[in-house]
Design an enzyme around this catalytic site. Sequence first.
Site, PDB file in Angstrom:
ATOM      1  N   GLY A  11     -25.757  52.158  13.637  1.00 15.82           N
ATOM      2  CA  GLY A  11     -25.960  50.707  13.497  1.00 15.82           C
ATOM      3  C   GLY A  11     -26.841  50.095  14.678  1.00 15.82           C
ATOM      4  O   GLY A  11     -26.843  50.743  15.761  1.00 15.82           O
ATOM      5  N   ARG A  15     -25.635  41.879  16.985  1.00 18.61           N
ATOM      6  CA  ARG A  15     -24.513  40.885  17.159  1.00 18.61           C
ATOM      7  C   ARG A  15     -24.089  40.951  18.392  1.00 18.61           C
ATOM      8  O   ARG A  15     -23.363  40.044  18.939  1.00 18.61           O
ATOM      9  CB  ARG A  15     -23.274  40.813  15.949  1.00 18.61           C
ATOM     10  CG  ARG A  15     -24.066  40.379  14.545  1.00 18.61           C
ATOM     11  CD  ARG A  15     -22.970  40.200  13.481  1.00 18.61           C
ATOM     12  NE  ARG A  15     -23.032  41.676  13.162  1.00 18.61           N
ATOM     13  CZ  ARG A  15     -22.104  42.062  12.134  1.00 18.61           C
ATOM     14  NH1 ARG A  15     -21.314  41.379  11.735  1.00 18.61           N
ATOM     15  NH2 ARG A  15     -22.252  43.396  11.785  1.00 18.61           N
ATOM     16  N   ASN A 226     -18.011  43.936  16.158  1.00 18.36           N
ATOM     17  CA  ASN A 226     -19.370  43.525  16.012  1.00 18.36           C
ATOM     18  C   ASN A 226     -19.843  42.781  16.779  1.00 18.36           C
ATOM     19  O   ASN A 226     -21.217  42.611  16.956  1.00 18.36           O
ATOM     20  CB  ASN A 226     -19.374  42.864  14.335  1.00 18.36           C
ATOM     21  CG  ASN A 226     -18.944  43.999  13.170  1.00 18.36           C
ATOM     22  OD1 ASN A 226     -19.352  45.222  13.528  1.00 18.36           O
ATOM     23  ND2 ASN A 226     -18.267  43.461  12.373  1.00 18.36           N
ATOM     24  N   TYR A 385     -20.346  54.048  63.655  1.00 19.92           N
ATOM     25  CA  TYR A 385     -21.681  54.279  63.155  1.00 19.92           C
ATOM     26  C   TYR A 385     -22.563  53.911  64.217  1.00 19.92           C
ATOM     27  O   TYR A 385     -22.874  53.013  64.715  1.00 19.92           O
ATOM     28  CB  TYR A 385     -21.809  53.572  61.730  1.00 19.92           C
ATOM     29  CG  TYR A 385     -23.260  53.864  61.093  1.00 19.92           C
ATOM     30  CD1 TYR A 385     -23.375  55.050  60.791  1.00 19.92           C
ATOM     31  CD2 TYR A 385     -24.002  52.807  60.831  1.00 19.92           C
ATOM     32  CE1 TYR A 385     -24.854  55.362  60.057  1.00 19.92           C
ATOM     33  CE2 TYR A 385     -25.260  52.999  60.245  1.00 19.92           C
ATOM     34  CZ  TYR A 385     -25.559  54.073  59.798  1.00 19.92           C
ATOM     35  OH  TYR A 385     -26.739  54.511  59.159  1.00 19.92           O
ATOM     36  N   SER A 403      -5.398  44.159  71.670  1.00 20.35           N
ATOM     37  CA  SER A 403      -6.228  43.384  70.581  1.00 20.35           C
ATOM     38  C   SER A 403      -7.745  43.543  71.011  1.00 20.35           C
ATOM     39  O   SER A 403      -8.098  43.654  72.048  1.00 20.35           O
ATOM     40  CB  SER A 403      -5.844  41.935  70.924  1.00 20.35           C
ATOM     41  OG  SER A 403      -4.469  41.760  70.243  1.00 20.35           O
TER      42      SER A 403
HETATM   43  C1  UD1 Z   1     -18.615  49.145   5.915  1.00 21.99           C
HETATM   44  C2  UD1 Z   1     -18.385  49.464   4.605  1.00 21.99           C
HETATM   45  C3  UD1 Z   1     -17.474  48.433   4.204  1.00 21.99           C
HETATM   46  C4  UD1 Z   1     -16.107  48.507   5.084  1.00 21.99           C
HETATM   47  C5  UD1 Z   1     -16.425  48.431   6.579  1.00 21.99           C
HETATM   48  C6  UD1 Z   1     -15.372  48.533   7.428  1.00 21.99           C
HETATM   49  C7  UD1 Z   1     -20.152  50.354   3.795  1.00 21.99           C
HETATM   50  C8  UD1 Z   1     -21.389  50.097   2.689  1.00 21.99           C
HETATM   51  N1  UD1 Z   1     -19.571  49.479   3.615  1.00 21.99           N
HETATM   52  O1  UD1 Z   1     -19.348  48.151   6.126  1.00 21.99           O
HETATM   53  O2  UD1 Z   1     -17.018  48.575   2.675  1.00 21.99           O
HETATM   54  O3  UD1 Z   1     -15.147  47.525   4.685  1.00 21.99           O
HETATM   55  O4  UD1 Z   1     -17.555  49.244   6.787  1.00 21.99           O
HETATM   56  O5  UD1 Z   1     -15.739  48.488   8.739  1.00 21.99           O
HETATM   57  O6  UD1 Z   1     -20.279  51.547   4.006  1.00 21.99           O
HETATM   58  N2  UD1 Z   1     -24.155  52.887  10.233  1.00 21.99           N
HETATM   59  C9  UD1 Z   1     -25.053  54.002  10.438  1.00 21.99           C
HETATM   60  N3  UD1 Z   1     -26.166  54.045   9.680  1.00 21.99           N
HETATM   61  C10 UD1 Z   1     -26.727  53.030   8.722  1.00 21.99           C
HETATM   62  C11 UD1 Z   1     -25.672  52.094   8.684  1.00 21.99           C
HETATM   63  C12 UD1 Z   1     -24.504  52.098   9.284  1.00 21.99           C
HETATM   64  O7  UD1 Z   1     -24.911  55.023  11.216  1.00 21.99           O
HETATM   65  O8  UD1 Z   1     -27.843  53.189   8.179  1.00 21.99           O
HETATM   66  C13 UD1 Z   1     -22.982  52.833  10.939  1.00 21.99           C
HETATM   67  C14 UD1 Z   1     -22.792  51.755  11.938  1.00 21.99           C
HETATM   68  O9  UD1 Z   1     -23.082  52.106  13.005  1.00 21.99           O
HETATM   69  C15 UD1 Z   1     -21.181  51.792  11.620  1.00 21.99           C
HETATM   70  C16 UD1 Z   1     -20.795  52.068  10.375  1.00 21.99           C
HETATM   71  O10 UD1 Z   1     -21.941  52.909   9.983  1.00 21.99           O
HETATM   72  O11 UD1 Z   1     -20.593  52.355  12.826  1.00 21.99           O
HETATM   73  C17 UD1 Z   1     -20.600  50.972   9.566  1.00 21.99           C
HETATM   74  O12 UD1 Z   1     -21.753  50.266   9.151  1.00 21.99           O
HETATM   75  P1  UD1 Z   1     -21.628  48.812   9.141  1.00 21.99           P
HETATM   76  O13 UD1 Z   1     -23.182  48.421   9.130  1.00 21.99           O
HETATM   77  O14 UD1 Z   1     -20.976  48.199  10.403  1.00 21.99           O
HETATM   78  O15 UD1 Z   1     -20.918  48.398   7.753  1.00 21.99           O
HETATM   79  P2  UD1 Z   1     -20.145  47.479   7.258  1.00 21.99           P
HETATM   80  O16 UD1 Z   1     -20.972  46.380   6.933  1.00 21.99           O
HETATM   81  O17 UD1 Z   1     -19.353  46.946   8.457  1.00 21.99           O
HETATM   82 CA    CA Z   2     -18.900  47.263  10.836  1.00 22.00          CA
END
Ligand code: UD1
Ligand code: CA
Length: 451
Positions: A11, A15, A226, A385, A403
């Site tokens: 990800g 944020r 996040n 030193y 002292s």
């Molecule tokens: C995801 C779930 C959601 C769940 C939530 C819980 C999906 C579509 N949704 O949403 O149902 O309730 O997690 O936390 O899966 N990541 C990648 N590559 C990508 C996208 C994401 O590696 O292309 C990784 C992110 O770094 C993260 C994880 O996958 O560690 C989840 O991705 P994130 O975008 O946070 O999904 P949420 O919107 O939280």
């Molecule tokens: Ca997430």
Amino acid sequence: MKTASIILAAGQSKRMVSDTPKVVHKLNGKALIQYAIAAAKKAASDTPVIVVGNGAELVHAEVGDQAVFAVQSERLGTAHAVLAAESAVAKDAELILVTSADMPLLTGETLTAIVIAQKANSGPLTLLTVHSSNPRGFGRILRSPNGEVSAIVEEAQATPEQLKIDELNVGVYCFKAAWMWNALPQISLSPKGEYYLTDVVEVAVKAGLKVNTLVMEDEEEALGINNRIHLSEAERILRRRINERWMLAGVTMLDPNLVYIEESVTIGKDTTLLPGTFLKGKTVVGERCTLGPNTIVVSSQIGNEVQIGPALIEKAIVEDGVDMTTFCHLRSGAHLGKGVHMGNYGEVKDSYLAAGVKMGHFSYIGNAQIGENVNIGAGTITCNYDGVHKNPTEIGENTFIGSDTMLVAPLKIGKNAKTGAGAVVTHDVADGEVVAGVPARPMKKKEKSSG
Ligand code: UD1
Ligand code: CA
């Protein structure tokens, strides 16, 4: 059954508003990704595979060889991310645990429970859900009238009715490997332009297969990070878990909200921690001690019945019965023997103070070996030193340092010797000798004739 694990971490973590990838941010002194790795290792048999985006050098540097890396070069969603791990996952894995790197409070026990649930399940997957009134943007679990899971709907796509559902998708899944690798490519693009891992549920349902769930009891575990507000919430929860464990193990805390203990620390019973105490790294604190207020201890060993007021103690050893009043600084390699007393504003580095040494006020001792029961007068300094080298100082037992003595190292002072107030000692002092002045000279003949 051989179980592999995949940790999603590609990800963008916008944020967090940071130059550092989210999963390298620290929670109670440890990077977020370390929590995910530790939990995954408890539940799966293999080294975890971490899916990262391009340019994840800082994640690599943090993780080292604790995991195998797979790169998802385009961020096309969670299903796409899992597929990016395919070549890195062991071919003979029968089950695959998928989790994400930003849920540091998820325990190894919970991950183990979902693996066990899937081992007993004839269907293709088990997913972890939680009931909560605070949905935090999680996907909602849709169930058909007979109670079976029919789909997961993401918050952004949910209808007002669906938004009211309080069963949430935690984002942790355990799959039959062969089924999963076949199902993921069948997922179609979501309206948001991403391949959602959650849509794998529909692939199963369409094929007439049942989706199993494991409902998690402690909703705190599902806290995802996040932004930095979430980070501070996780910090508070983790601190409470750790502090409650130590209080139940016999440690008194005046205010547990103001005591910060890293996971790697151990503390003996009947020890009291006052507000503002930070215990970090591989610190060990003995029994019946009192630490604080405002004491920071980093990777140090503290014996039993030690009293430490406000202080900074780094990579030091403090033996039983030591008492340090206020604002002392022990630096790397400081070792205080039994019953040593340190008063206000003392600093010790790379030195051994043997049992019973008294170092009252405002002194600096570096690169020194101090014998038993030596008295170090206020304002004494080891001038260790010379601009190039650190030079050693040795002081024999029962010697009295007046002292404001400057001990210009390298220097050896014998036992039962004395220095006068304000002495600048530039030459060795024999046993029983008394020296004073600038530079210091012997005051009288030694008691024993020198031979
Ligand atoms: C995801 C779930 C959601 C769940 C939530 C819980 C999906 C579509 N949704 O949403 O149902 O309730 O997690 O936390 O899966 N990541 C990648 N590559 C990508 C996208 C994401 O590696 O292309 C990784 C992110 O770094 C993260 C994880 O996958 O560690 C989840 O991705 P994130 O975008 O946070 O999904 P949420 O919107 O939280
Ligand atoms: Ca997430």
